[in-house]
Design a protein around this motif. Structure first.
Motif, mmCIF file in Angstrom:
data_model
loop_
_atom_site.group_PDB
_atom_site.id
_atom_site.type_symbol
_atom_site.label_atom_id
_atom_site.label_comp_id
_atom_site.label_asym_id
_atom_site.label_seq_id
_atom_site.Cartn_x
_atom_site.Cartn_y
_atom_site.Cartn_z
ATOM 1 N N LYS A 164 -2.689 1.277 -2.577
ATOM 2 C CA LYS A 164 -3.232 2.552 -2.365
ATOM 3 C C LYS A 164 -4.869 2.280 -2.211
ATOM 4 N N ASP A 165 -5.392 3.059 -1.217
ATOM 5 C CA ASP A 165 -6.771 3.161 -1.234
ATOM 6 C C ASP A 165 -7.383 3.801 -2.475
ATOM 7 N N GLY A 166 -8.182 3.114 -3.079
ATOM 8 C CA GLY A 166 -8.821 3.591 -4.336
ATOM 9 C C GLY A 166 -9.891 4.686 -4.030
ATOM 10 N N MET A 167 -10.289 4.562 -2.913
ATOM 11 C CA MET A 167 -11.305 5.659 -2.648
ATOM 12 C C MET A 167 -10.734 7.051 -2.240
ATOM 13 N N ILE A 168 -9.421 6.733 -1.740
ATOM 14 C CA ILE A 168 -8.806 8.112 -1.280
ATOM 15 C C ILE A 168 -7.928 8.539 -2.383
ATOM 16 N N TYR A 169 -7.257 7.615 -3.159
ATOM 17 C CA TYR A 169 -6.185 8.021 -4.089
ATOM 18 C C TYR A 169 -6.678 7.475 -5.450
ATOM 19 N N SER A 182 5.541 8.354 -2.739
ATOM 20 C CA SER A 182 4.010 7.199 -2.660
ATOM 21 C C SER A 182 4.646 5.835 -2.105
ATOM 22 N N LEU A 183 5.896 5.448 -2.377
ATOM 23 C CA LEU A 183 6.548 4.465 -1.891
ATOM 24 C C LEU A 183 6.403 4.324 -0.313
ATOM 25 N N TYR A 184 7.037 5.598 0.034
ATOM 26 C CA TYR A 184 7.141 5.625 1.531
ATOM 27 C C TYR A 184 5.826 6.647 2.301
ATOM 28 N N ALA A 185 4.541 5.786 2.106
ATOM 29 C CA ALA A 185 3.547 6.388 2.551
ATOM 30 C C ALA A 185 2.672 5.232 2.926
ATOM 31 N N HIS A 186 1.807 5.575 3.552
ATOM 32 C CA HIS A 186 0.571 4.366 3.950
ATOM 33 C C HIS A 186 -0.265 4.269 2.732
ATOM 34 N N PRO A 187 -1.161 3.125 2.716
ATOM 35 C CA PRO A 187 -2.122 3.044 1.682
ATOM 36 C C PRO A 187 -3.126 4.170 1.566
ATOM 37 N N GLY A 188 -3.524 4.718 2.638
ATOM 38 C CA GLY A 188 -4.604 5.633 2.667
ATOM 39 C C GLY A 188 -4.121 7.203 3.179
ATOM 40 N N GLN A 189 -2.702 7.189 3.449
ATOM 41 C CA GLN A 189 -2.421 8.748 4.079
ATOM 42 C C GLN A 189 -0.922 8.682 3.705
ATOM 43 N N SER A 190 -0.164 9.940 3.886
ATOM 44 C CA SER A 190 1.020 9.976 3.991
ATOM 45 C C SER A 190 1.967 9.381 5.116
ATOM 46 N N LEU A 206 -10.305 7.678 -17.383
ATOM 47 C CA LEU A 206 -10.827 7.802 -15.764
ATOM 48 C C LEU A 206 -9.832 7.344 -14.596
ATOM 49 N N ASP A 207 -10.086 7.705 -13.437
ATOM 50 C CA ASP A 207 -9.294 7.282 -12.594
ATOM 51 C C ASP A 207 -10.026 6.224 -11.705
ATOM 52 N N ALA A 208 -9.670 5.725 -10.593
ATOM 53 C CA ALA A 208 -10.190 4.377 -10.113
ATOM 54 C C ALA A 208 -11.594 4.417 -9.670
#
Lengths: 554, 414
Positions: A272-277, A358-366, B259-261
């Motif tokens: 997952k994109d750490g910036m988004i999630y 979460s498994l059935y989603a993209h790294p940065g979006q559902s 903390l989160d990422a």
């Protein structure tokens, strides 16, 4: 007989499970399954080592990638091979395992007998040890020739090393590298009850039973039952099946099946994109799987619940890692606690759990499409065709387009392409119902400031949100028949074929009659003739039918 | 698997059903942190709890420049002929390279002999030696310049004297700082928004020390390393609307924050508080147009930071917290702290080396705390022994777990 039928009518009138009384339609014949050779999965390998040698033995090594066929790794294992690189890994693991077994502080536990001399071969003692472990590893007694060959290896290695124990250690390692251990090999024999037909031999039966119900190799008791021929008698088989079902190890079997069915191996590569999630990490991924598996075991095994309730249950397990994503309080600092969502809560059922969303989603979006496809294929056994190679996803993936703030708006635009519309029509309504859960499963009311519309329709059932979708799947006959089909494939390591249709209908009918109880379904399957029937060579034909026809699902 | 009891969730996630109190859900609404409700109480954890430091100009606050460090102050007291030699000793870098004349109550102007650790020590031996050294240097029974600041003179210590811009709350109710029955005469600051009567005498004491000013130390960074945290519970306004009277409880967290990422404390953590009456404070407050103000309450919290483990006690603490559009809280606490204790909290635990490296002149700091104390006035002597202090605060929603009442997390059902 008339008394039995009368009893059946009474029991049926009271709505009791037909299977418990032995009532119900007679099991139809099947075309029989092909004998298969399945490579042990990593989980199974580790479990066998723990069962045979003790759970303090560490298994260090890398397992070759798994193959998923017909939606299941367990089916893919019948096509899995061992590459030279993979064999090197098995060799390394085997040597490491036996080095632990023959460590000075453990050797006497590994080798029960005393050699005549520690510096010379002792075939008798070596034979005892190799036969004992070989039987558990090969899941059948070693033949005389096989044992002779292993003893000869021990003898030769002991001679060249000048150590009985070094020789035995080497020979035991070779047992861990042999196909008879690394692969589950079905062996067929003539079926004396059905002249001209074939069936699995008793040891193959034992393996199928044990891997199905415990996700592990047969224990000593089950192998002994096979040895005595008990598994070929109805009474003997029932005794063993009931013993396995009553064991706490059934939980491992249930976990093994659902881990495979839900394709949780996908978490190994999930990013997952750490910036988004920023809330998502490896611990969340691991605990999300554990949460779902605990919920499944609790509903299906502990409470003997209706399988379909997995899609609607408000009862779940929670820990402090997942608490912030679900946004619920979790009292214990460590470990899991049962949790029940309030009736007004937007979450209920497996589809609203983080493991699925979460498994059935993209790294940065559902992804309504991935989620819809997963629901169709995993829970309804309806195959969704792959997209055409030249499909343009630009509109569907551009979340910054102010004209298409929500996934529904983007997919609506995407579906203007008639090539895409066909498949998206069957996936998107399901996936859009889960849009209140973002790419890691956290609840949201809006996307890009626009309200989310989670309404839709599934096979004529209209829904307003994820909870309603769960109810629609709960009530959809395909959900139950899909489980039967998937479990059947998992148990036999192969897809069902046309010749199995009547048998599958029978199995499905029993599942309904057993009020959708999975342990009861496992028992029916494990006691059925069809589970052990082997097709005559060249006779298992017909297209794979991943799902029953709609009329068969009812 | 044993049969387990289930907890019924009392949390309503839908922001539209249960929006943050007092504020409409604004832009970026899908990132609003919903209230963390346990029963009828909303929970928060403070992610910022630090001395207020207004964004003011150094030249205005401290016309003579920053306060001298312990080392510089010490050297300034040396006979002129000794100063060049002393100046050659730079800083406190090597542990033990410079120990001030701490064993000389007469303010003896000597340097202690440098003590080199024995060579060829193992890691364990070095660690043991270091621990012993720390214990020795922090031994409150040992006479040192920071343990016994009243025995020494602070030279060149500087404080803020103006009545211009400051930050905090009005604690004594006056706008000019005249003496009252419980307070001493003192100067006031004016808030950046023009609010008169701001009390923060501690800022006068510490505001000319670089580490206390903007860009200095994050004194509360140990919140984010999981060492300590203050929790707050807030009841739903009694009339059911966004505004109204509320109950407010403060606790010290038993659990570490994670903390989160992105390196931030996520909303929605479940945090249990320490079940110690000294660390629990209950008061009342009122929410008006999205601003919570509380009645004064005596308030103690647990503060941990590396080798420092203290309980910081405040009297008459008042909170003013704005409910932010994202569901968090932002504001200040104003309170009185016993001057003697506050020195013990803030400076004494640091060791002489720590105080010096932070440019804190222990005797000067200590003397200023007492000179500028404005609260807890002794009716007989007229001397004040407590000092007003302001803290900047930020909080996010968190589920507060009651140690002995886990059922508060929901209703158990069979």
């Amino acid at each position: 007989m008339s008394r039995l039928l009368a009893s059946c009518r009474v029991l049926t009138a009271f709505g009791l499970a037909l299977s418990l009384s032995g009532c119900g339609p007679r099991e139809p014949d099947t075309s029989g399954q092909a004998p298969v050779v399945q490579r042990l999965t990593e989980k199974q390998y580790r479990q066998v080592i723990a069962d045979v040698f003790g759970d303090d033995i560490r298994v260090v090594g890398r397992f070759e990638p798994v193959v998923r066929k017909e939606g299941l790794i367990e089916v893919g294992t019948n096509a899995a091979t061992v590459t030279p690189a993979g064999f090197e890994q098995f060799d390394t693991m085997a040597r490491n395992i036996v080095s632990q077994l023959f460590a000075p502080d453990r050797r006497d536990r590994t080798v029960a007998c005393k050699p005549a001399a520690a510096s010379a071969p002792d075939d008798a003692c070596a034979g005892q040890v190799l036969a004992k472990y070989g039987r558990l590893l090969f899941r059948r007694p070693l033949s005389s020739d096989e044992l002779k060959a292993r003893v000869a290896v021990a003898h030769q290695a002991a001679t060249s090393s000048g150590s009985f124990y070094d020789g035995l250690q080497f020979a035991l390692a070779t047992e861990l590298e042999m196909p008879e251990f690394l692969f589950r090999i079905d062996t067929a024999e003539a079926d004396p009850d059905h002249p001209g037909k074939m069936r699995l031999d008793a040891y193959s039966k034992a393996s199928r039973l044990s891997f199905l119900l415990w996700n592990a190799a047969p224990d000593d008791q089950l192998l002994s039952a096979a040895e005595k021929g008990d598994l070929n008698s109805e009474r003997g088989l029932r005794q063993q099946v009931d013993r396995l079902l009553a064991s706490p190890r059934l939980e491992a079997g249930i976990r093994g099946f659902f881990t495979d069915m839900l394709a949780f191996d996908g978490f190994e590569n999930l990013a997952k994109d750490g910036m988004i999630y920023p809330a998502f990490n490896a611990t969340v991924a691991a605990d999300a799987q554990e949460q779902t598996l605990r919920t499944i075991v609790d509903l299906l095994v502990v409470r003997q619940g209706d399988y379909r309730d997995l899609f609607t249950t408000r009862r779940i397990f929670m820990d402090r890692v997942l608490g912030p994503i679900y946004y619920v309080p979790v009292a214990p600092k460590h470990g899991w606690v049962p949790y029940e969502f309030a009736e007004s809560d937007p979450r209920a059922g497996l589809l609203s759990e983080i493991s699925f969303t979460s498994l059935y989603a993209h790294p940065g979006q559902s992804s309504p499409t991935l989620r819809g496809k997963a629901v169709r294929e995993i829970f309804l056994c309806q195959k969704v065709p792959a997209p055409p190679a030249n499909v343009n996803f630009a509109v569907a993936q551009d979340t910054s387009n102010p004209d298409y703030k929500t996934a529904r708006a983007r997919l609506t635009a995407h579906r203007t392409n008639p090539t895409c519309a066909g498949c998206h029509r069957i996936m998107d309504p399901i996936g859009l119902a889960l849009e209140n859960f973002d790419g890691i499963g956290a609840f949201r009311m809006q996307e890009n400031g626009a309200p989310i519309d989670a309404s839709g329709e599934l096979d004529g059932a209209h829904f307003a949100n994820a909870k309603d979708l769960g109810k629609a799947i709960h009530d959809n006959p395909a959900a139950a028949s899909c489980l039967v089909d998937t479990l059947s494939k998992y148990a036999g390591g192969q897809a069902s074929v046309k010749g199995d249709r009547e048998w599958m209908q029978w199995l499905n009918g029993r599942f309904v009659a057993e009020r959708y109880r999975v342990p009861a379904l496992l028992r029916t399957l494990a006691l059925s003739n069809g589970f052990y029937a082997i097709a005559e060579p060249g006779k298992r034909t017909g297209l794979s039918t991943a799902a029953l026809r709609p009329e068969d699902q009812r | 698997m044993t049969k387990l009891l289930f907890v019924t969730g009392a949390v309503v996630l839908a922001a539209s059903i249960c929006p943050p109190v007092g504020r409409a859900v604004a832009q970026g609404a899908d990132k609003v942190m919903p209230p963390a409700m346990v029963g009828h109480m909303r929970g928060y954890v403070f992610t910022r709890f630090m001395f207020a430091r207004p964004a003011t100009d150094l030249a205005t606050d401290c016309p003579q420049g920053l306060a001298m460090s312990l080392r510089d102050s010490f050297i300034a007291q040396l006979p002129p002929e000794d100063r060049p030699k002393a100046e050659q000793i730079k800083g406190f870098g090597p542990v033990g390279s410079m120990m001030l004349a701490t064993d000389h109550p007469e303010n003896g102007l000597k340097f202690e002999e440098r003590k080199e650790p024995p060579a060829n020590l193992s890691v364990a031996e070095r660690e043991a030696l270091f621990k012993d050294y720390i214990r020795h240097r922090r031994d409150p029974g040992r006479h040192t310049i920071c343990n016994n600041p009243a025995d020494y003179k602070g030279v060149g210590y500087r404080t803020i004297d103006h009545t211009g811009t400051g930050s905090g709350l009005n604690l004594d109710g006056t706008t000019d700082g005249h003496a009252t029955a419980t307070t001493c005469e003192h100067k006031k600051f004016t808030g950046a928004d023009g609010t008169p009567g701001i009390d923060d005498q501690f800022w006068r004491v510490a505001g000319c020390i670089a580490v206390y000013r903007s860009g200095g130390l994050d004194w509360d960074s140990s919140i984010r390393t999981g060492d300590w945290a203050v929790l707050m519970e807030l009841s739903t306004p009694k009339d059911g609307g966004p505004d109204g009277d509320v109950d407010v409880n403060f606790y010290s967290s038993k659990d570490s924050l994670t903390l989160d990422a992105a390196g931030k404390v996520p909303a929605g953590l479940s945090l249990e508080y320490i079940d110690d009456p000294q660390l629990i404070a209950k008061t009342h407050g009122r929410i008006e147009r999205g601003v919570l103000t509380t009645e004064p309450v005596d308030f103690t919290y647990k503060y941990d930071n590396q080798i420092v483990h203290e309980r910081w006690a405040f009297e008459g603490a008042r909170f003013r917290l704005q409910i932010e559009p994202d569901g968090g809280l932002k504001g200040q606490m104003g309170a009185y702290a016993d001057a003697e204790k506050f020195y013990n909290y803030t400076v004494k635990p640091q060791t002489i080396d720590g105080a010096n490296s932070n440019n804190i002149d222990c005797p000067g700091f200590y003397a200023a705390l007492h000179t500028l104390a404005d609260g807890h006035r002794d009716p007989k002597t007229g001397v004040c022994s407590a000092i007003s202090v302001a803290f900047d605060l930020q909080a996010i929603p968190a589920f507060i777990i009651h140690p002995q009442k886990t059922a508060d997390a929901g209703t158990r059902v069979p």
